[in-house]
Enzyme design. Structure first.
Site, PDB file in Angstrom:
ATOM      1  N   HIS A  43      -4.459   8.906  -4.593  1.00 54.65           N
ATOM      2  CA  HIS A  43      -5.296   7.675  -4.072  1.00 54.65           C
ATOM      3  C   HIS A  43      -5.937   7.067  -3.876  1.00 54.65           C
ATOM      4  CE1 HIS A  43      -8.818   8.342  -0.687  1.00 54.65           C
ATOM      5  NE2 HIS A  43      -7.942   7.523  -0.064  1.00 54.65           N
ATOM      6  N   GLU A  70      -1.052   6.148  -3.672  1.00 48.92           N
ATOM      7  CA  GLU A  70      -0.913   5.575  -3.041  1.00 48.92           C
ATOM      8  C   GLU A  70      -1.828   4.575  -2.801  1.00 48.92           C
ATOM      9  OE1 GLU A  70      -4.007   5.216   1.121  1.00 48.92           O
ATOM     10  OE2 GLU A  70      -4.355   5.316  -1.153  1.00 48.92           O
ATOM     11  N   ASP A  72      -3.626   0.267  -0.186  1.00 52.25           N
ATOM     12  CA  ASP A  72      -4.058   0.276   1.108  1.00 52.25           C
ATOM     13  C   ASP A  72      -3.701  -1.438   1.132  1.00 52.25           C
ATOM     14  OD1 ASP A  72      -5.136   2.689   1.825  1.00 52.25           O
ATOM     15  OD2 ASP A  72      -5.815   1.887   0.377  1.00 52.25           O
ATOM     16  N   HIS A  85      -8.688  -1.583   0.780  1.00 51.03           N
ATOM     17  CA  HIS A  85      -8.598  -0.443   1.969  1.00 51.03           C
ATOM     18  C   HIS A  85      -8.995  -1.127   2.831  1.00 51.03           C
ATOM     19  CE1 HIS A  85     -10.925   3.057   4.249  1.00 51.03           C
ATOM     20  NE2 HIS A  85      -9.183   3.532   3.437  1.00 51.03           N
TER      21      HIS A  85
END
Length: 297
Positions: A43, A70, A72, A85
């Site tokens: 993440h 992952e 963003d 993010h």
């Protein structure tokens, strides 16, 4: 000297081929609905050892052996895409204000903060830089990207990373086909389904029938809900199951925090009882170590 040069060249070629095979290997596991192992998703990269969404966080995650990272995406005032993010710069950088109101040149002058809010030497990467940095090495889940995907896709083509990309979202099958059909032969799309919501099972069945997704991200917080266990049978040999262990409400308490006390009750439960073959975590090294101990990574 010539022998040494030739040897180093061969080593480089072998490493390059291995990197290329790594990304393809992970993609094929997804496409083949391979249940023999568990894929690990980091993440925001390895944000415990580097600033989240930084190139170093990508490097560290790749080095430890994660399968998917992952990341963003946000768009700047001048229409450039960066890794970030939040919609503001305040938490993760030395700057302030909305990302969408600041140009890339200004953002380039900022430093990223680590998980303790301490300024580091790292700077905010563009999406293009991140794609090139991870090219051929891992799969990449681009979060917060679906609103801009028509603009982002040319970057994927430019960098040769279309087949490394995973998109996830909560749209219904008709919306997905309408909005993303031009990309679905290259990019992997995974539906996100909250199992606590009405018509969740109906939604799963509709996706399986219409789009045959390689995997579903499933979310639930109600420990009395029977659908998570039922979903194992619903999706058997059809789609893989992805769970997030980032915090308790995503997986009814079987999260990273519980894993520190008893990984079998957290990760083990999701794998053995709920059929998880993809797990997104904030503790990727810890999860990989657990999985290796079970012969699942």
């Amino acid at each position: 000297m010539k022998k040494l040069t030739l040897f180093l060249l061969l080593v480089f070629i072998v490493q390059l081929v291995q990197a290329q095979n790594r990304a393809l290997e992970i993609r094929n596991k997804l496409l083949n609905r391979d249940v023999s192992s568990v894929l690990v998703v980091a993440h925001r990269g390895d944000w415990r050892n580097a600033p989240e969404n930084s190139l170093k966080a990508i490097d560290y995650a790749i080095d430890m052996g994660v399968d998917i990272i992952e990341l963003d995406v946000q768009r700047t005032a001048d229409g450039k895409f960066i890794l970030m993010h939040d919609k503001t710069l305040d938490r993760t950088t030395t700057g302030k204000g909305a990302v969408g109101k600041v140009t890339l040149d200004s953002i380039r002058t900022l430093k990223l903060r680590n998980g303790c809010a301490i300024k580091t030497k790292e700077t905010v990467p563009t999406l293009e830089e991140a794609l090139l940095h991870a090219k051929d090495k891992v799969m990449i889940n681009l979060d917060k990207a679906d609103s801009y995907f028509d603009e982002i896709y040319p970057l994927l083509e430019k960098t040769g990373t279309t087949k490394q990309i995973i998109m996830k979202g909560s749209r219904n099958p008709e919306e997905v086909k309408s909005k993303f059909s031009a990309y679905l032969n290259e990019v992997i799309y995974m539906p996100v389904v909250n199992l606590d919501k009405a018509k969740a099972e109906e939604n799963i069945n509709a996706f399986v029938q219409d789009l045959k997704p390689v995997a579903f991200e499933l979310v639930y917080n109600d420990s009395t809900n029977l659908l998570p266990a039922k979903a194992v049978k619903l999706l058997e040999k059809k789609s893989l199951i992805w769970y997030n262990t980032l915090w308790d409400s995503l997986c009814a308490g079987h999260d990273d925090d519980l894993a520190l006390e008893d990984p079998d009750k957290a990760y083990g439960y999701l794998i053995d009882t709920l059929g998880a073959r993809i797990i997104q975590t904030d503790r990727p090294a810890y999860l990989i170590n657990y999985l290796k101990g079970r012969g699942l990574h």
